[in-house]
Design an enzyme around this catalytic site. Structure first.
Site, PDB file in Angstrom:
ATOM      1  N   GLY A 119       0.799  -1.218   0.000  1.00 43.95           N
ATOM      2  CA  GLY A 119       0.000   0.000   0.000  1.00 43.95           C
ATOM      3  C   GLY A 119       0.829   1.265   0.000  1.00 43.95           C
ATOM      4  O   GLY A 119       0.421   2.279  -0.580  1.00 43.95           O
ATOM      5  N   LYS A 123      -6.196  16.451  48.304  1.00 41.19           N
ATOM      6  CA  LYS A 123      -4.927  17.073  48.663  1.00 41.19           C
ATOM      7  C   LYS A 123      -3.952  15.948  49.009  1.00 41.19           C
ATOM      8  O   LYS A 123      -4.247  15.104  49.848  1.00 41.19           O
ATOM      9  CB  LYS A 123      -5.128  17.990  49.880  1.00 41.19           C
ATOM     10  CG  LYS A 123      -3.990  18.971  50.135  1.00 41.19           C
ATOM     11  CD  LYS A 123      -4.036  20.144  49.172  1.00 41.19           C
ATOM     12  CE  LYS A 123      -3.154  21.287  49.630  1.00 41.19           C
ATOM     13  NZ  LYS A 123      -3.730  22.009  50.794  1.00 41.19           N
ATOM     14  N   ASN A 181      -4.062   3.503  57.121  1.00 42.18           N
ATOM     15  CA  ASN A 181      -5.353   3.115  57.654  1.00 42.18           C
ATOM     16  C   ASN A 181      -6.370   4.241  57.433  1.00 42.18           C
ATOM     17  O   ASN A 181      -6.056   5.402  57.665  1.00 42.18           O
ATOM     18  CB  ASN A 181      -5.253   2.828  59.153  1.00 42.18           C
ATOM     19  CG  ASN A 181      -4.523   1.538  59.440  1.00 42.18           C
ATOM     20  OD1 ASN A 181      -4.813   0.512  58.836  1.00 42.18           O
ATOM     21  ND2 ASN A 181      -3.594   1.572  60.379  1.00 42.18           N
ATOM     22  N   ASP A 225     -11.132  -0.746  70.349  1.00 39.39           N
ATOM     23  CA  ASP A 225     -10.817   0.637  70.702  1.00 39.39           C
ATOM     24  C   ASP A 225     -11.124   1.627  69.580  1.00 39.39           C
ATOM     25  O   ASP A 225     -11.683   2.707  69.821  1.00 39.39           O
ATOM     26  CB  ASP A 225      -9.358   0.771  71.152  1.00 39.39           C
ATOM     27  CG  ASP A 225      -8.358   0.227  70.145  1.00 39.39           C
ATOM     28  OD1 ASP A 225      -8.784  -0.286  69.092  1.00 39.39           O
ATOM     29  OD2 ASP A 225      -7.138   0.329  70.415  1.00 39.39           O
ATOM     30  N   HIS A 262      -2.123   1.942  49.594  1.00 38.07           N
ATOM     31  CA  HIS A 262      -0.839   2.421  50.088  1.00 38.07           C
ATOM     32  C   HIS A 262      -0.154   3.327  49.069  1.00 38.07           C
ATOM     33  O   HIS A 262      -0.576   3.421  47.943  1.00 38.07           O
ATOM     34  CB  HIS A 262       0.079   1.235  50.416  1.00 38.07           C
ATOM     35  CG  HIS A 262      -0.452   0.396  51.527  1.00 38.07           C
ATOM     36  ND1 HIS A 262      -1.056  -0.831  51.311  1.00 38.07           N
ATOM     37  CD2 HIS A 262      -0.502   0.613  52.859  1.00 38.07           C
ATOM     38  CE1 HIS A 262      -1.431  -1.338  52.486  1.00 38.07           C
ATOM     39  NE2 HIS A 262      -1.107  -0.485  53.433  1.00 38.07           N
TER      40      HIS A 262
END
Length: 529
Positions: A39, A280, A423, A483, A529
């Site tokens: 082509g 942020k 966390n 807790d 993380h």
């Protein structure tokens, strides 16, 4: 070996014909003989250029549906021969091999074929063989041979020939050789990655990653770090494919944070209502839904007005004038949305440094894909977190079951927690975050921080009590001890969503019952993380 090498003969064989005719004319004007295939040869000939078919040179026609046309000593000998090596010159003369000084090749559109969802056999047929073989040969012999693999480099080639009277410098040839090897490496990476998926190989022995340079950045996370931005070719909506309508050049941190913001906003389908996420340092300052985009932005901003300053705003609907006016009331680094109307653009035009990015849609939060992260001496590769839960997936584990209103808040908080660094603790009420605790070593500390932020929200808005009172709380992973849960209860949360799976689940459930909380387990965690 001379630094400058003339071009007398060129082989052009391209899948993408963009710019081919102009390049062919420029080469012919310099008296350079043109060789071509299929082509490409037809296109050049139709434009009135004198072209010799490779098949004529090799004495073999293209065969096997074009699979075999350039895999021949007449081609590879012409590319690989060392021009100043007596043995090579003798072999060329003995076998009638003419030197090829310039190779212009771009490959079969394999990546585009895969992106269109073509079937297995079609993808296989779009794997180029002769092209990469020629590219690698020409690049290896860059002491004498030029190789061009990108349409974008046609202009650089013409400029080089103009500057050196039809010759090229060794520095130019080295640069193009590096580009050529990067192209074949990226091509092979695309093929191997696709094939691993096609045959269900989740952990192939070797993995290759590739990208195309989108932007050279001023620096990385810090000024002493060099950085650049690459696109992976997937075409997915997001910061990599967004169009920047105005503002300063994006920085490394801008791109990273904008990606986090857009992925979070994409958790909320536009058809379900307006949503806004303010980010942020890759963590959400505030996230909210609303009857309008302006309302959603205002509610997200109210969650943490201090942290929102200098943040990144992501919207799940096209930016409108009302929302644009609200955003410009404080300093904002970047706004990304699936479109922006004329009024919004006009308002933002007065803020020259504000970056406005528009996409062709929202990301699919459930789309499959992989992420990777470099570690010392290797890479970690995983499926992207496309996890999603609905109300029917939740298991009520306490005596008290959540109400319909609480269930809505629980699911909202869970979607946000997925995008908070672990966390992660998120308090939410009425489709609005009211406290976010991110990235702490202890889940208890994250709960304390989120509660503190909720109280600061109350102080900033002049509320009589913390908005965490009566809220839903989401934890990205299980509560290992009661807790953290009790801290959330003390802050005012009335219902809890968490994965479950702790050795002390029974203790945590008992504590929730004692505190009168409704709690559900997802059976899925969202570490980030």
């Amino acid at each position: 070996m001379s630094d400058l090498q003339p071009i007398r003969r060129a082989l052009l064989s391209v899948s993408d014909k963009t710019g081919l005719i102009d390049l062919g004319r420029a080469l012919e004007a310099r008296g350079i003989e043109l060789l071509s295939t299929g082509g490409s040869a037809r296109a050049l000939r139709d434009a009135g250029l004198a072209v010799r078919d490779v098949a004529e040179m090799t004495g073999f026609p293209e065969m096997m549906d074009g699979r075999v046309k350039t895999l021949h000593p007449m081609v590879h000998g012409g590319l690989l021969a060392l021009r100043d090596d007596a043995d090579h010159k003798a072999a060329m003369e003995q076998h009638g091999i003419g030197p090829i000084d310039l190779l212009v090749v771009n490959l079969y559109p394999f990546e585009e074929t895969v992106a269109k969802g073509a079937d297995y056999d079609t993808c296989i047929e779009n794997i180029d063989i002769g092209g990469p073989a020629m590219i690698r040969a020409a690049a290896k012999n860059h002491a004498y041979v030029n190789v061009i693999v990108d349409v974008a480099d046609y202009a650089a080639l013409s400029a080089e020939l103009d500057a050196h009277d039809g010759q090229t410098t060794l520095a130019f040839r080295k640069r193009q050789a590096q580009i050529a090897y990067a192209r074949t490496a990226a091509y092979d990476a695309a093929v191997s990655t696709w094939m691993a998926g096609a045959i269900g190989e989740e952990t192939p022995r070797r993995r290759a990653f590739a990208g195309t340079l989108a932007q050279t950045l001023r620096y990385g996370e810090n000024p002493h770090q060099a950085a650049s931005f690459y696109r992976d070719g997937s075409g997915q909506p997001g910061v990599a494919t967004a169009r920047q309508l105005q503002g300063k050049e994006l920085s490394y941190n801008n791109i990273n944070d904008t990606d986090a913001a857009f992925e979070l906003a994409s958790e909320f389908a536009p058809g379900d209502g307006a949503a806004c996420a303010i980010i942020k340092h890759a963590n959400p300052c505030g996230v909210a839904t609303g009857a309008t985009l302006a309302e959603a932005y205002g509610r997200a901003f109210d969650c943490d007005r201090t942290s929102a300053f200098g943040g990144i705003v992501a919207l799940n609907r096209a930016l409108d004038g009302e929302t644009a006016r609200a955003i410009t009331e404080i300093f904002t680094e970047v706004v990304i949305a699936p479109g922006a109307d004329d009024e919004a653009r006009e308002i933002f035009a007065a803020k020259k440094n504000l970056r406005l990015l528009v996409t062709d849609g929202m990301a699919d939060p459930r789309a499959a894909g992989r992420t990777w992260k470099q570690v010392s001496g290797g890479f970690l590769v995983q499926d992207r977190d496309a996890g999603h839960v609905e109300a029917a997936d939740l298991k009520v584990v306490t005596k008290k079951a959540p109400t319909a209103e609480q269930m809505a808040d629980l699911l909202f908080a869970w979607r946000v927690a997925k995008h908070v660094k672990s966390n992660a603790i998120v308090y939410a009420k009425g489709g609005q975050t009211v406290g976010v605790g991110a990235g702490q070593m202890s889940r208890l500390d994250s709960a304390l921080i989120a509660a503190t932020k909720a109280q600061r929200m109350a102080d900033a808005l002049g509320l009589r009590e913390s908005p965490a009172i009566g809220s839903a709380v989401a934890s990205d992973a299980f509560f290992p001890f009661p807790d953290g849960l009790m801290e959330a209860a003390q802050a005012g949360a009335t219902c809890v969503i968490q994965p479950g799976g702790s050795m002390r689940d029974d203790e945590v459930i008992a504590a929730a019952d004692e505190a009168g909380l409704a709690m559900v387990f997802t059976g899925m965690r969202h570490f980030r993380h």
